[in-house]
Design a protein around this motif. Structure first.
Motif, PDB file in Angstrom:
ATOM      1  N   PHE A   1       0.844  -1.202   0.000  1.00 17.74           N
ATOM      2  CA  PHE A   1       0.000   0.000   0.000  1.00 17.74           C
ATOM      3  C   PHE A   1       0.880   1.253   0.000  1.00 17.74           C
ATOM      4  CE2 PHE A   1      -4.185  -1.718   2.021  1.00 17.74           C
ATOM      5  CZ  PHE A   1      -4.258  -2.665   1.002  1.00 17.74           C
ATOM      6  N   PRO A   2       0.453   2.293  -0.700  1.00 16.79           N
ATOM      7  CA  PRO A   2       1.234   3.544  -0.725  1.00 16.79           C
ATOM      8  C   PRO A   2       1.425   4.108   0.684  1.00 16.79           C
ATOM      9  CG  PRO A   2      -0.472   3.574  -2.413  1.00 16.79           C
ATOM     10  CD  PRO A   2      -0.738   2.369  -1.564  1.00 16.79           C
ATOM     11  N   GLY A   3       2.636   4.516   0.986  1.00 18.34           N
ATOM     12  CA  GLY A   3       2.934   5.125   2.280  1.00 18.34           C
ATOM     13  C   GLY A   3       3.304   4.141   3.371  1.00 18.34           C
ATOM     14  N   ALA A   4       3.108   2.833   3.146  1.00 13.93           N
ATOM     15  CA  ALA A   4       3.483   1.826   4.151  1.00 13.93           C
ATOM     16  C   ALA A   4       4.985   1.590   4.088  1.00 13.93           C
ATOM     17  CB  ALA A   4       2.732   0.519   3.905  1.00 13.93           C
ATOM     18  N   LEU A   5       5.676   1.720   5.215  1.00  8.00           N
ATOM     19  CA  LEU A   5       7.136   1.661   5.222  1.00  8.00           C
ATOM     20  C   LEU A   5       7.647   0.341   5.813  1.00  8.00           C
ATOM     21  CD1 LEU A   5       7.942   5.294   6.394  1.00  8.00           C
ATOM     22  CD2 LEU A   5       8.081   4.355   4.076  1.00  8.00           C
ATOM     23  N   PRO A   6       8.629  -0.274   5.181  1.00  8.24           N
ATOM     24  CA  PRO A   6       9.199  -1.530   5.688  1.00  8.24           C
ATOM     25  C   PRO A   6      10.137  -1.281   6.871  1.00  8.24           C
ATOM     26  CG  PRO A   6      10.394  -0.816   3.749  1.00  8.24           C
ATOM     27  CD  PRO A   6       9.271   0.154   3.925  1.00  8.24           C
ATOM     28  N   VAL A   7      10.166  -2.232   7.807  1.00  5.29           N
ATOM     29  CA  VAL A   7      11.110  -2.205   8.936  1.00  5.29           C
ATOM     30  C   VAL A   7      11.800  -3.571   8.974  1.00  5.29           C
ATOM     31  CG1 VAL A   7      11.402  -1.975  11.420  1.00  5.29           C
ATOM     32  CG2 VAL A   7       9.688  -0.577  10.238  1.00  5.29           C
ATOM     33  N   LEU A   8      13.118  -3.581   8.911  1.00  9.96           N
ATOM     34  CA  LEU A   8      13.877  -4.838   8.805  1.00  9.96           C
ATOM     35  C   LEU A   8      13.788  -5.664  10.083  1.00  9.96           C
ATOM     36  CD1 LEU A   8      15.852  -6.702   7.309  1.00  9.96           C
ATOM     37  CD2 LEU A   8      17.715  -5.231   8.110  1.00  9.96           C
ATOM     38  N   ASN A   9      13.530  -6.956   9.911  1.00  8.81           N
ATOM     39  CA  ASN A   9      13.510  -7.934  10.997  1.00  8.81           C
ATOM     40  C   ASN A   9      14.966  -8.314  11.328  1.00  8.81           C
ATOM     41  OD1 ASN A   9      13.306 -10.261  12.575  1.00  8.81           O
ATOM     42  ND2 ASN A   9      11.600 -11.120  11.414  1.00  8.81           N
ATOM     43  N   GLN A  10      15.425  -8.008  12.543  1.00  8.84           N
ATOM     44  CA  GLN A  10      16.829  -8.240  12.899  1.00  8.84           C
ATOM     45  C   GLN A  10      17.202  -9.717  12.849  1.00  8.84           C
ATOM     46  OE1 GLN A  10      18.240  -6.271  16.445  1.00  8.84           O
ATOM     47  NE2 GLN A  10      19.869  -7.783  16.756  1.00  8.84           N
ATOM     48  N   LYS A  11      16.252 -10.585  13.146  1.00  7.81           N
ATOM     49  CA  LYS A  11      16.574 -12.017  13.150  1.00  7.81           C
ATOM     50  C   LYS A  11      16.961 -12.490  11.753  1.00  7.81           C
ATOM     51  CE  LYS A  11      14.872 -14.883  16.075  1.00  7.81           C
ATOM     52  NZ  LYS A  11      14.021 -15.805  16.889  1.00  7.81           N
ATOM     53  N   VAL A  12      16.423 -11.860  10.721  1.00 10.24           N
ATOM     54  CA  VAL A  12      16.799 -12.223   9.348  1.00 10.24           C
ATOM     55  C   VAL A  12      18.291 -11.968   9.131  1.00 10.24           C
ATOM     56  CG1 VAL A  12      16.439 -11.678   6.911  1.00 10.24           C
ATOM     57  CG2 VAL A  12      14.480 -11.804   8.459  1.00 10.24           C
ATOM     58  N   VAL A  13      18.778 -10.858   9.658  1.00 10.28           N
ATOM     59  CA  VAL A  13      20.204 -10.537   9.533  1.00 10.28           C
ATOM     60  C   VAL A  13      21.038 -11.556  10.318  1.00 10.28           C
ATOM     61  CG1 VAL A  13      21.967  -8.756   9.778  1.00 10.28           C
ATOM     62  CG2 VAL A  13      19.595  -8.108   9.312  1.00 10.28           C
ATOM     63  N   ASP A  14      20.584 -11.892  11.529  1.00 12.13           N
ATOM     64  CA  ASP A  14      21.268 -12.933  12.319  1.00 12.13           C
ATOM     65  C   ASP A  14      21.392 -14.220  11.520  1.00 12.13           C
ATOM     66  OD1 ASP A  14      22.042 -11.957  14.861  1.00 12.13           O
ATOM     67  OD2 ASP A  14      19.970 -11.928  15.526  1.00 12.13           O
ATOM     68  N   TYR A  15      20.297 -14.632  10.913  1.00 12.07           N
ATOM     69  CA  TYR A  15      20.280 -15.887  10.157  1.00 12.07           C
ATOM     70  C   TYR A  15      21.188 -15.800   8.926  1.00 12.07           C
ATOM     71  CZ  TYR A  15      16.386 -17.878  12.856  1.00 12.07           C
ATOM     72  OH  TYR A  15      15.592 -18.411  13.848  1.00 12.07           O
ATOM     73  N   ALA A  16      21.223 -14.634   8.292  1.00 10.08           N
ATOM     74  CA  ALA A  16      22.111 -14.456   7.139  1.00 10.08           C
ATOM     75  C   ALA A  16      23.574 -14.588   7.553  1.00 10.08           C
ATOM     76  CB  ALA A  16      21.855 -13.098   6.484  1.00 10.08           C
TER      77      ALA A  16
END
Length: 479
Positions: free
Chosen positions: A44-59
């Motif tokens: 949706f327009p104006g909806a902003l993503p926020v990164l999930n820190q656990k994804v970075v941990d897993y990477a």
């Protein structure tokens, strides 16, 4: 064959986080369509993503386990293309600056070890899913389920280092094993948690110039991946033999026919118009974070196999079976910590435990018999309370009821008979019943000894102590 195949693989591993990569929606599999969505994953327009820190941990975990360098700074980019299951009109991925670079895995095929390079591992979001179905009131149609949109993925891109379908499968299985050991992906190929795109080309034997490649898209079975590569090798060889040129394209594999078919022309990176995502800041990973993740890594499969072989003295076959999954290895080691006889425990885990679970279609994590219960059963055998044969009967009852082995032995009167007088009486009865066989044994037919042991054990309903039976029977027959 006058052509050498060149294979590079792009593997998408769906991460086992509870929530999506850029929003708080659940990643649970199997929910009703479009029930796990929000303005962020719906674009949706104006909806902003926020990164999930656990994804970075897993990477970082994946990068360390595959010998990659972890980038101190990585950037999310927008990969622009239009498809019904991509609500934003672009996919958030990484391009110029991925989080992991320059790794490798060592594989073994036909006794030869080979190193396969890993170009990069990057984080990205998944797209939705098209469902082709008969819709009530509409008829045959294609519907979009966006539950999977924004689900976190790691894409593992190999170097084009594989030169046979067997090498490709060995690499895939090694990677599959590692991500499961790490706990970052459940590895379920059927549900699409672990899926592969294969880039396949041919070049003349002896050449170093790669041919034009075709990309085989989203194959979710080791068997199908091998079949797809083999078919593609034959298809391209036939084109080249006839003087034609292989077209760079994306192809789909049809498991029903064992063939690939053209899907679309293969895009180059510039076709996606990558540019840094303005809504996401750079990902900064310092050395302290890397060290923290490194300390949390489990023992990986190769290290575990080496330890089981060197420290426990287990045969190669046992080692391969027991380390096939992290959960099975942990079950074995927990049992071993309570009953420190490696080969005995190995035999039971690979034998009775695995057999019962396979019959029920269950995983080791669902075993009704815990490592502690199995260890107690093995202690009863070691003490001579029950025989090994009776132990298998007790195990079956433990598996069905969840009862303790001592309880089952007491209830069913299965205590092993070690009383020499009682066993001697049974032996005398068996020998008196078989005078002809006794005479043949004493004339030199030593193989009949097993027959007598079997008869005594049968007469005792399996309760006689086999060691005592063997000693007394030998004395009686020789006497």
């Amino acid at each position: 064959m006058k052509y050498q195949v060149v294979i590079g693989l792009e593997v998408h591993t769906q991460l086992t986080t509870n929530t999506k990569i850029f929003c708080g929606c659940s990643t649970r599999f199997g929910s009703s369509p479009n029930s796990q969505t929000c303005p962020v994953c719906l674009g949706f327009p104006g909806a902003l993503p926020v990164l999930n820190q656990k994804v970075v941990d897993y990477a970082i975990r994946a990068g360390l386990a595959t010998n990659c360098s972890i980038a101190p700074r990585s950037i999310f980019a927008r990969k622009n293309y239009f498809y019904p299951d991509l609500p934003k009109g672009y996919q958030i991925s990484q391009f110029d600056l991925p989080i992991c670079l320059n790794g490798h895995l060592d594989i073994e095929v036909d006794g030869v070890t080979k190193r396969i390079g890993i170009t990069r591992i990057h984080m990205e979001e998944d797209a939705g899913k098209l469902v082709h179905a008969d819709v009530p009131g509409i008829g045959d149609d294609s519907c979009v389920d966006l539950n999977r949109a924004c689900t976190p993925l790691l894409e593992v891109v190999s170097e084009p280092d594989m030169r046979s379908p067997d090498e490709a499968i060995a690499y895939l299985k090694k990677l599959h094993e590692i991500v499961r050991y790490l706990g970052i992906c459940d590895g379920n190929l059927e549900e699409g948690s672990f899926r592969c795109d294969a880039n396949v080309s041919l070049m003349p034997v002896g050449s170093t110039v790669f041919g034009t490649r075709a990309e085989l898209k989203n194959i979710n079975s080791f068997r199908f991946i091998k079949q797809a590569i083999e078919y593609e090798m034959e298809r391209q060889a036939e084109i080249l033999d006839e003087g034609g040129k292989v077209v760079q394209e994306t192809r789909l594999f049809d498991p029903n026919t064992g063939t690939t078919r053209s899907m679309r022309g293969k895009e180059e990176a510039h076709d996606y118009r990558y540019f840094p995502d303005p809504d996401l800041v750079p990902v900064i990973v310092d050395q302290a974070w890397i060290d923290q993740v490194r300390e949390s890594l489990p023992e990986l499969p190769d290290a575990k196999r080496a330890r089981f072989s060197a420290d426990l003295g287990l045969p190669e076959y046992d080692v391969e079976v027991l380390t096939a999954s992290r959960e099975l290895a942990e079950y074995f080691e927990e049992t071993l910590s309570l009953f420190p006889q490696a080969k005995v425990v190995s035999n039971w885990v690979m034998g009775e435990v695995t057999r019962a679970l396979n019959d029920d279609g269950k995983e080791i994590t669902e075993s009704p018999v815990s490592p502690a219960q199995l260890a107690e059963l093995l202690k009863l055998v070691e003490k001579g309370t029950i025989s090994g044969k009776i132990a298998k009967t007790v195990f079956d009852e433990m598996y069905k009821t969840g009862k303790k082995p001592e309880e089952i032995v007491a209830e069913k009167g299965l205590v092993q008979v070690s009383d020499t007088g009682a066993i001697e009486a049974i032996i005398d009865e068996v020998l008196a019943r078989e005078p002809g066989q006794v005479a043949e044994y004493r004339s030199g037919k030593d193989k009949l000894f097993g027959f007598f042991v079997g008869q005594v054990m049968k007469a005792s309903k399996g309760k006689a102590n086999p060691g005592v039976v063997n000693d007394l029977l030998l004395k009686k027959l020789q006497g």
